[in-house]
Design an enzyme around this catalytic site. Sequence first.
Site: not given
Length: 457
Positions: A42-45
């Site tokens: 996910s982009i949250k990395d």
Amino acid sequence: MNYHNSIIDTIGNTPLVKLNKVTEGIKGTVLVKVEYFNPGNSIKDRIALKMIEDAEKEGKLKKGGTIIEGTSGNTGMGLALVAVAKGYKCIFTMADKQSKEKMDILRAVGAEVVVCPTNVEPEDPRSYYSVARRLNKEIVNSIYPNQYDNPSNSVAHYETTGPEIWKDTEGKITHYACGVGTGGTMCGTAKFLKEKKASIQTIGIDTYGSVFKKYKETGIFDKNEVYPYLTEGIGEDIMPANVDMNMIDHFIKVTDKDAAIMARRLSREEGLFVGWSCGSAVFGALEYAKQHLKEGDVMVIILPDHGTRYLGKVYNDVWMRDHGFLEERSFATARDIIKRKNGKSDLITISKTMTLAETAKALNKAGISQMPVSDGNEIVGSISDSKVLSLLIEEPESKTRQVSEIMDKPFIFVGLDNTVDALSSLIDKHNKALLVRDETNQVHIITQHDLLMALTA
Ligand SMILES: Cc1ncc(COP(=O)(O)O)c(C=O)c1O
């Protein structure tokens, strides 16, 4: 040698992919930035790495410390990977509406997960926001990155997502669309892109039950806008500091259903097996594009995460139907199947006293592969061609034995209103056909063949 020192060095530089099917009738080019290519899917990395590195730089996080965060799962996964690489512990608080998959995944990478009730006020001591804050106070050498208000969130996108999009579109981007939760992905990226080209239009995707759209359009933080919704990751009942409404030109609201159906379409038509809010982002962005996108325009939409986190929901037909997101498929019933056979009972039985040889002949003559065994008017068992065949091969002399000696248990009787999907779940290798009594008490047989006919009629 071409290798990365650790998995966190592979974060970012995710690909842009052109949409080809779901964009039918849309002018311009629509590209999606596929963030499940990040190691935590996910982009949250991106924000996880930035928030931890900044906390280390500011001396807030020391060796062996504990990271505590309230998350819908994705930020937790990003933080957990960074924690593994850098030797920190993780505790995540999550709302119980989040999928079991997301909770299991966090535990799989060594994090402790604290599940909190979804439907409580943000300031309620039981909410996942409040519990994270309390744990941070109680645990020494711990940090609470607080993705909602932590400026490192937006900066991560200003430093990575924005520049990647500008480079990969060679500055031709005209429209940028993405879901808004903490606001970091939208506002950090938009700040960079608008500095490069002020004419770029930004479309924030919101969900029903969230405060953002009304706030943008009226400046009113209206609690009446807030009610429970199912889509995960976007929308809010608070106003995170990372939401900068100056960076968002338009807001489109998308329902849980439209988002779920679009996510399934992206998987089946574009081969993009993505998360629920990805469906929101594409559905909302295409709604906007239908009216505003012109030839030559280039729209980039963010797809934040992967479909595996929604197998029990968006990608589960029963769950989708139970929530009214998929039309009730009208299945034919046993009564319909009988009617299709003109109500004539085609039941052929064999008396239990018949020999195996006679049974084999009867099966062949009728061209059927199984039939009930009767004792007078009563059905006392069942026999199939495969059973007779294997026995006659193993013990040829058994052809004179009575079928009652080797028969299987009788076929199940079902009700006239049972639908094909229910009936097909009853037929298996132990129960090769079904029996049903019509209103005149005549017994009819329903075979796999009949179900196939009903499904393909
Ligand atoms: C699945 C998903 N989609 C969209 C978002 C929204 O991104 P942001 O928080 O940067 O606004 C999130 C944030 O948690 C998310 O998990």
